[in-house]
Design a protein around this motif. Structure first.
Motif, PDB file in Angstrom:
ATOM      1  N   GLN A 279       0.842  -1.181   0.000  1.00  0.00           N
ATOM      2  CA  GLN A 279       0.000   0.000   0.000  1.00  0.00           C
ATOM      3  C   GLN A 279       0.889   1.247   0.000  1.00  0.00           C
ATOM      4  OE1 GLN A 279      -2.791  -0.222   3.189  1.00  0.00           O
ATOM      5  NE2 GLN A 279      -4.344   0.830   2.025  1.00  0.00           N
ATOM      6  N   PRO A 280       1.363   1.676  -1.186  1.00  0.00           N
ATOM      7  CA  PRO A 280       2.213   2.873  -1.220  1.00  0.00           C
ATOM      8  C   PRO A 280       1.409   4.116  -0.858  1.00  0.00           C
ATOM      9  CG  PRO A 280       1.703   2.150  -3.436  1.00  0.00           C
ATOM     10  CD  PRO A 280       1.130   1.121  -2.504  1.00  0.00           C
ATOM     11  N   LYS A 281       2.080   5.080  -0.262  1.00  0.00           N
ATOM     12  CA  LYS A 281       1.435   6.326   0.135  1.00  0.00           C
ATOM     13  C   LYS A 281       1.835   7.420  -0.861  1.00  0.00           C
ATOM     14  CE  LYS A 281       1.416   5.167   5.015  1.00  0.00           C
ATOM     15  NZ  LYS A 281       2.169   3.966   5.141  1.00  0.00           N
ATOM     16  N   SER A 282       0.858   8.169  -1.330  1.00  0.00           N
ATOM     17  CA  SER A 282       1.162   9.262  -2.257  1.00  0.00           C
ATOM     18  C   SER A 282       1.460  10.529  -1.467  1.00  0.00           C
ATOM     19  CB  SER A 282       0.008   9.484  -3.225  1.00  0.00           C
ATOM     20  OG  SER A 282      -1.155   9.839  -2.534  1.00  0.00           O
ATOM     21  N   GLU A 283       2.322  11.357  -2.042  1.00  0.00           N
ATOM     22  CA  GLU A 283       2.661  12.632  -1.419  1.00  0.00           C
ATOM     23  C   GLU A 283       3.067  13.618  -2.510  1.00  0.00           C
ATOM     24  OE1 GLU A 283       7.233  12.260  -0.028  1.00  0.00           O
ATOM     25  OE2 GLU A 283       5.857  11.005   1.108  1.00  0.00           O
ATOM     26  N   ILE A 284       2.846  14.883  -2.238  1.00  0.00           N
ATOM     27  CA  ILE A 284       3.237  15.933  -3.170  1.00  0.00           C
ATOM     28  C   ILE A 284       4.617  16.440  -2.756  1.00  0.00           C
ATOM     29  CG2 ILE A 284       2.663  18.220  -4.077  1.00  0.00           C
ATOM     30  CD1 ILE A 284       0.673  16.098  -4.909  1.00  0.00           C
ATOM     31  N   SER A 285       5.521  16.557  -3.746  1.00  0.00           N
ATOM     32  CA  SER A 285       6.866  17.059  -3.466  1.00  0.00           C
ATOM     33  C   SER A 285       7.236  18.058  -4.559  1.00  0.00           C
ATOM     34  CB  SER A 285       7.867  15.907  -3.441  1.00  0.00           C
ATOM     35  OG  SER A 285       8.099  15.439  -4.748  1.00  0.00           O
ATOM     36  N   ASP A 286       8.464  18.563  -4.511  1.00  0.00           N
ATOM     37  CA  ASP A 286       8.938  19.477  -5.559  1.00  0.00           C
ATOM     38  C   ASP A 286       8.946  18.797  -6.927  1.00  0.00           C
ATOM     39  OD1 ASP A 286       9.279  21.418  -3.659  1.00  0.00           O
ATOM     40  OD2 ASP A 286      11.436  21.055  -3.411  1.00  0.00           O
ATOM     41  N   ALA A 287       9.065  17.465  -6.940  1.00  0.00           N
ATOM     42  CA  ALA A 287       9.070  16.711  -8.192  1.00  0.00           C
ATOM     43  C   ALA A 287       7.664  16.356  -8.664  1.00  0.00           C
ATOM     44  CB  ALA A 287       9.886  15.437  -8.023  1.00  0.00           C
ATOM     45  N   GLY A 288       6.629  16.754  -7.916  1.00  0.00           N
ATOM     46  CA  GLY A 288       5.248  16.429  -8.259  1.00  0.00           C
ATOM     47  C   GLY A 288       4.727  15.322  -7.367  1.00  0.00           C
ATOM     48  N   LEU A 289       3.739  14.587  -7.858  1.00  0.00           N
ATOM     49  CA  LEU A 289       3.152  13.487  -7.105  1.00  0.00           C
ATOM     50  C   LEU A 289       4.113  12.298  -7.101  1.00  0.00           C
ATOM     51  CD1 LEU A 289       0.689  12.249  -5.642  1.00  0.00           C
ATOM     52  CD2 LEU A 289      -0.072  11.440  -7.872  1.00  0.00           C
TER      53      LEU A 289
END
Length: 126
Positions: free
Chosen positions: A43-53
């Motif tokens: 179950q990977p978790k998504s996150e927003i970073s400088d590189a995008g999603l």
């Protein structure tokens, strides 16, 4: 959340010639590492970073004892493409790529070894 059959394949980035359209072509004389884990869920978790999603991948999975040669390859963290299979139709899922590999290492234990996977990837390929 996906349930997987009991097979994980690791491809060292240094052994991969190309990876397109869900087909990994290895350099001549190289092979994937097959590992046999206990049942697990991914179950990977998504996150927003400088590189995008990005998808944050963190796995610790007990696996059958590996050979001495496999243990020596993965006793330090290595860049890999991880291949999992969905049960029951055995559809492959790829985590990581040549540009965005995940990190894998294996730590020994008494009865089973432990596979550690970590990394951040922009997509998980089905």
């Amino acid at each position: 959340m996906k349930e997987f059959c009991n097979l994980i394949r690791l491809c060292l980035i240094s052994d991969v010639q190309s990876f397109t359209d869900n087909v990994i072509v290895l350099k001549s004389g190289h092979s994937q590492t097959e590992l046999y884990p206990d049942d697990f869920a991914f179950q990977p978790k998504s996150e927003i970073s400088d590189a995008g999603l990005l998808y944050n991948v963190e796995l610790e999975v007990p696996i059958e004892k590996v050979s001495i040669s496999t243990a020596s390859v993965y006793d330090t963290p290595r860049s890999v493409i991880l291949q999992l299979e969905i049960f029951p139709d055995h559809t492959p899922i790829f985590v990581g790529s040549l540009r965005w590999p995940v990190i894998a290492h294996i730590s020994p234990d008494i009865n089973k070894d432990m596979l550690h996977i970590s990394g951040k990837v922009p997509r998980i390929t089905l």
